[in-house]
Design a protein around this motif. Sequence first.
Motif, PDB file in Angstrom:
ATOM      1  N   VAL A 188      31.477  42.749 -22.839  1.00 19.05           N
ATOM      2  CA  VAL A 188      30.373  43.186 -21.987  1.00 19.05           C
ATOM      3  C   VAL A 188      30.749  43.064 -20.509  1.00 19.05           C
ATOM      4  O   VAL A 188      31.321  42.063 -20.079  1.00 19.05           O
ATOM      5  CB  VAL A 188      29.112  42.353 -22.283  1.00 19.05           C
ATOM      6  CG1 VAL A 188      28.052  42.556 -21.211  1.00 19.05           C
ATOM      7  CG2 VAL A 188      28.555  42.717 -23.657  1.00 19.05           C
ATOM      8  N   PHE A 189      30.394  44.089 -19.735  1.00 22.85           N
ATOM      9  CA  PHE A 189      30.456  44.021 -18.273  1.00 22.85           C
ATOM     10  C   PHE A 189      29.060  43.700 -17.756  1.00 22.85           C
ATOM     11  O   PHE A 189      28.091  44.391 -18.090  1.00 22.85           O
ATOM     12  CB  PHE A 189      30.923  45.354 -17.673  1.00 22.85           C
ATOM     13  CG  PHE A 189      32.335  45.711 -18.022  1.00 22.85           C
ATOM     14  CD1 PHE A 189      33.405  45.097 -17.392  1.00 22.85           C
ATOM     15  CD2 PHE A 189      32.602  46.669 -18.996  1.00 22.85           C
ATOM     16  CE1 PHE A 189      34.716  45.419 -17.723  1.00 22.85           C
ATOM     17  CE2 PHE A 189      33.895  47.001 -19.337  1.00 22.85           C
ATOM     18  CZ  PHE A 189      34.959  46.379 -18.693  1.00 22.85           C
ATOM     19  N   SER A 190      28.937  42.648 -16.964  1.00 22.97           N
ATOM     20  CA  SER A 190      27.639  42.295 -16.393  1.00 22.97           C
ATOM     21  C   SER A 190      27.807  41.981 -14.913  1.00 22.97           C
ATOM     22  O   SER A 190      28.898  41.626 -14.451  1.00 22.97           O
ATOM     23  CB  SER A 190      27.028  41.097 -17.133  1.00 22.97           C
ATOM     24  OG  SER A 190      27.918  39.994 -17.136  1.00 22.97           O
ATOM     25  N   GLY A 191      26.729  42.124 -14.175  1.00 23.33           N
ATOM     26  CA  GLY A 191      26.787  41.921 -12.738  1.00 23.33           C
ATOM     27  C   GLY A 191      26.862  40.446 -12.367  1.00 23.33           C
ATOM     28  O   GLY A 191      26.194  39.609 -12.970  1.00 23.33           O
ATOM     29  N   ARG A 192      27.671  40.139 -11.366  1.00 24.53           N
ATOM     30  CA  ARG A 192      27.659  38.821 -10.732  1.00 24.53           C
ATOM     31  C   ARG A 192      27.156  39.013  -9.295  1.00 24.53           C
ATOM     32  O   ARG A 192      25.987  38.878  -9.019  1.00 24.53           O
ATOM     33  CB  ARG A 192      29.047  38.172 -10.786  1.00 24.53           C
ATOM     34  CG  ARG A 192      29.469  37.751 -12.176  1.00 24.53           C
ATOM     35  CD  ARG A 192      28.491  36.758 -12.814  1.00 24.53           C
ATOM     36  NE  ARG A 192      28.477  35.458 -12.138  1.00 24.53           N
ATOM     37  CZ  ARG A 192      27.590  34.492 -12.380  1.00 24.53           C
ATOM     38  NH1 ARG A 192      26.636  34.688 -13.276  1.00 24.53           N
ATOM     39  NH2 ARG A 192      27.642  33.344 -11.728  1.00 24.53           N
ATOM     40  N   LEU A 193      28.041  39.378  -8.392  1.00 24.30           N
ATOM     41  CA  LEU A 193      27.573  39.675  -7.038  1.00 24.30           C
ATOM     42  C   LEU A 193      26.881  41.036  -6.972  1.00 24.30           C
ATOM     43  O   LEU A 193      26.174  41.327  -6.008  1.00 24.30           O
ATOM     44  CB  LEU A 193      28.728  39.602  -6.039  1.00 24.30           C
ATOM     45  CG  LEU A 193      29.326  38.201  -5.836  1.00 24.30           C
ATOM     46  CD1 LEU A 193      30.478  38.242  -4.840  1.00 24.30           C
ATOM     47  CD2 LEU A 193      28.270  37.199  -5.407  1.00 24.30           C
ATOM     48  N   LEU A 194      27.081  41.855  -7.983  1.00 21.37           N
ATOM     49  CA  LEU A 194      26.248  43.049  -8.152  1.00 21.37           C
ATOM     50  C   LEU A 194      25.079  42.692  -9.057  1.00 21.37           C
ATOM     51  O   LEU A 194      25.254  42.040 -10.093  1.00 21.37           O
ATOM     52  CB  LEU A 194      27.042  44.194  -8.782  1.00 21.37           C
ATOM     53  CG  LEU A 194      28.149  44.842  -7.970  1.00 21.37           C
ATOM     54  CD1 LEU A 194      28.715  46.038  -8.734  1.00 21.37           C
ATOM     55  CD2 LEU A 194      27.673  45.274  -6.593  1.00 21.37           C
ATOM     56  N   GLU A 195      23.892  43.140  -8.681  1.00 23.79           N
ATOM     57  CA  GLU A 195      22.739  43.009  -9.562  1.00 23.79           C
ATOM     58  C   GLU A 195      22.856  44.007 -10.712  1.00 23.79           C
ATOM     59  O   GLU A 195      22.639  43.675 -11.874  1.00 23.79           O
ATOM     60  CB  GLU A 195      21.451  43.257  -8.771  1.00 23.79           C
ATOM     61  CG  GLU A 195      20.183  43.096  -9.593  1.00 23.79           C
ATOM     62  CD  GLU A 195      19.879  41.653  -9.914  1.00 23.79           C
ATOM     63  OE1 GLU A 195      19.427  41.389 -11.043  1.00 23.79           O
ATOM     64  OE2 GLU A 195      20.099  40.789  -9.040  1.00 23.79           O
ATOM     65  N   ASN A 196      23.230  45.241 -10.379  1.00 22.79           N
ATOM     66  CA  ASN A 196      23.475  46.275 -11.366  1.00 22.79           C
ATOM     67  C   ASN A 196      24.160  47.450 -10.679  1.00 22.79           C
ATOM     68  O   ASN A 196      24.460  47.397  -9.483  1.00 22.79           O
ATOM     69  CB  ASN A 196      22.172  46.713 -12.073  1.00 22.79           C
ATOM     70  CG  ASN A 196      21.057  47.051 -11.103  1.00 22.79           C
ATOM     71  OD1 ASN A 196      21.253  47.838 -10.166  1.00 22.79           O
ATOM     72  ND2 ASN A 196      19.881  46.489 -11.305  1.00 22.79           N
ATOM     73  N   TRP A 197      24.373  48.517 -11.424  1.00 21.22           N
ATOM     74  CA  TRP A 197      25.012  49.715 -10.881  1.00 21.22           C
ATOM     75  C   TRP A 197      24.595  50.918 -11.702  1.00 21.22           C
ATOM     76  O   TRP A 197      24.105  50.781 -12.824  1.00 21.22           O
ATOM     77  CB  TRP A 197      26.537  49.577 -10.864  1.00 21.22           C
ATOM     78  CG  TRP A 197      27.142  49.310 -12.213  1.00 21.22           C
ATOM     79  CD1 TRP A 197      27.564  50.211 -13.139  1.00 21.22           C
ATOM     80  CD2 TRP A 197      27.371  48.014 -12.791  1.00 21.22           C
ATOM     81  NE1 TRP A 197      28.036  49.583 -14.258  1.00 21.22           N
ATOM     82  CE2 TRP A 197      27.940  48.225 -14.071  1.00 21.22           C
ATOM     83  CE3 TRP A 197      27.154  46.698 -12.353  1.00 21.22           C
ATOM     84  CZ2 TRP A 197      28.292  47.172 -14.908  1.00 21.22           C
ATOM     85  CZ3 TRP A 197      27.495  45.649 -13.189  1.00 21.22           C
ATOM     86  CH2 TRP A 197      28.068  45.892 -14.445  1.00 21.22           C
ATOM     87  N   GLU A 198      24.777  52.086 -11.127  1.00 17.65           N
ATOM     88  CA  GLU A 198      24.501  53.344 -11.809  1.00 17.65           C
ATOM     89  C   GLU A 198      25.730  54.232 -11.709  1.00 17.65           C
ATOM     90  O   GLU A 198      26.426  54.235 -10.692  1.00 17.65           O
ATOM     91  CB  GLU A 198      23.296  54.053 -11.180  1.00 17.65           C
ATOM     92  CG  GLU A 198      21.984  53.291 -11.325  1.00 17.65           C
ATOM     93  CD  GLU A 198      20.836  53.940 -10.567  1.00 17.65           C
ATOM     94  OE1 GLU A 198      21.083  54.985  -9.929  1.00 17.65           O
ATOM     95  OE2 GLU A 198      19.718  53.403 -10.614  1.00 17.65           O
TER      96      GLU A 198
END
Length: 544
Positions: A104-114
Motif C-alpha cells: 500500500v502507498f499511503s500519505g505521510r507528508l502528503l495528506e492525499n493525491w489525485e
Amino acid sequence: MTHSARNVHPAAMAYAQEVADGTMDRREFLTRATALGVSASVAYGLIGSAKPARAAGHIQQGGTIRIQQEVRAMKDPPSYDWPQIANFSRGWLEYLVEYSRDGVFSGRLLENWEVNEDATQYTLYLRQGVMWNDGTPFTSDDVAYNITRWCDRSMEGNAMASRMGALIDEATGAIADGVLEVVDDHTVVLNLAQPDITIIPTMSDYPSAIVQNGFSGSPVDNPVGTGPYRPVSYEVGVGAVMEKNPDHTWWDADNGAALDRIEFVDLGTDQSAHLAAAEAGEIDMLYETVGNFVDIFDSIGWTKSEALSANSLVLRTNQNNAPYDDVRVRRALALACDNSVLLEIGYDGRGTVAENHHVCPIHPEYADIGPPEYNPEEARRLMEEAGVLDFEHELISIDDSWRRPTSDALAAQLRDAGLNVTRTIYPGSTFWNDWAEYPFSSTDWGHRPLGVQNLTLAYKSGEPWNETGFNNEEFDTLLAEASAIADAEARSQVMARIQQIMRDEGVIIQPYWRSVYRHHREDIVGAETHPIYEIHLHYLGFAA
C-alpha cells in the motif's frame, strides 16, 4: 477525483473487479489502486477487507532499541544509494509517501493525491499543521524545492534524476517549464509532458527524503527535519545514535515515536557476528537475516518476519570492458549458469528462480517469456567463436553470507563449462567504492513496486547506477513507452519485448528473487521486515 468510496479513480474500480473475478491478487490491487490516489482504507474496502490496525496502542512509551545495521557514509538525500543510509535519517527526515509491507502507498507528508486518467497530472495535497524542527511551517515551497532538486541532472550522484524523466527538459537537464505549479501553501500540481505511472512509487523510495527549502549536504551535519528524532552521533563503520527530540512537537505524536533512543550498531556483514551479539544481549533486532541463519535465529527464540519482495542479486558484466563488449561472451556466461543451483547454494533455497531480465512475477507488468536456457556446451562454443575461450574472467564479490557463496557457485559452474575464472572477494568497505565499475561482479538490487523502476535505474543508457554499461536505443525507447502506460496488462505486452532484449543481449545473470527476513527480540513491535529493508522508526517500540 476524490478519495471517497463513491468516487475513486476508474482504473481502481476495474482492478477491484479483477480481484473479484480472481484474475488479480490482493497485493497487486492494493499497490495499483493506492498509487492512483485511492486511500488505503477505501482500497481495502473495495475488495471487502478492513485496513489492518497498527499496534500503536500496545507499545510502551520510552526505552532504547539497538539495531544491527551497517553505518555507511551519510550523503545528501537525493544521492542516497542504500536503504541503510535512509534508515538513520528517517528519524527526522520524512517522506511524502510511505510504502508498506502489504504493497500500500499511503500519505505521510502528503495528506492525499489525485491522478488523472492518463497519469499526466498529479495533484499533491500536503498535510497541514506539519512543522520543521526549527519552528517553521512545512509548505508547498518545500515540496517544490525537493522536486526541482530531484530533477537536476547536474547534481553529482543525484539518484532521483533517473526517476524523474517525465518532469525533466532533456535540453537543460533540469525540471521543464510548466511542470510544477504551486497552487497554494498546501497544494502542488505536476503537469507531465508524457504519462508516467512511477511518480508516486518514486516519492516513497529512500532517496526521496524531504528536506527543508534551500537545504543541501549531509542531514547529520544540519539535522533540520519534520520527524520526531534527532541525531546524537554518527561514526561510519561503527555505530550511530538518535534520540527523541524534546524541542519539537511532531505532527503524528499520538500514533508513534514511542522510543527515547535508537542505536545502530555496525557489526559488518558476517552473520555469525550478528548471532554472537544477539546471544550476548548486545542488540535487539537485525537489519536482515540471510541463508541458513534464518533457522539459527529461529532456534534462539527470536521472532522472525518475512516479506514478499523483488529483492535480487545480479551477476553482471560491464560492457565498457573487453571482452564483455561482445554479446557472444555475455550470452555464453548466462548459458553456462543454472539459476536454480545458485539459489540453492547461494541463498539456501529461500526464494524463487529468476529469469535474467530483472522483472519479477510480483510486478504488475511482468510478462512470462519462459525460463532462460541452460546449455554449457553452447556456452563453450560461443566463447570459442568469440576467440576468448582462454580468457581469464575475474569475478568480484563482496565478502558476506550470501552474495559471496552465490558468486562462488557461479564461478564453479563457469569452470565446469570449461571457462577460466578467478575469484576476488572484497570487504564491504572496499567493494562499494567502485561497485558500478567492475568488469565482472555481483550486486544486490532492492525491491521496487514496479518493474519499470529498476529497469530505468539500472539499465537505461547513461544513468549513474547503470553498472552494466548497457546502451541500447531500442530498450530505452520501449522502456519509455512502458513507463507511460497506466494499464498494467497493456504495459506487460511492451515488457515482454523489453525482457527478451535483456536476455538476448546477455545483460545480466539473475539467479533468484530472494525472500527477505528479519529477526528481533519477541518483546519488540513494529520491527517487521520490509520489502525494501526500510525501518520505520516511528513504529518501533516495546510491547506493553
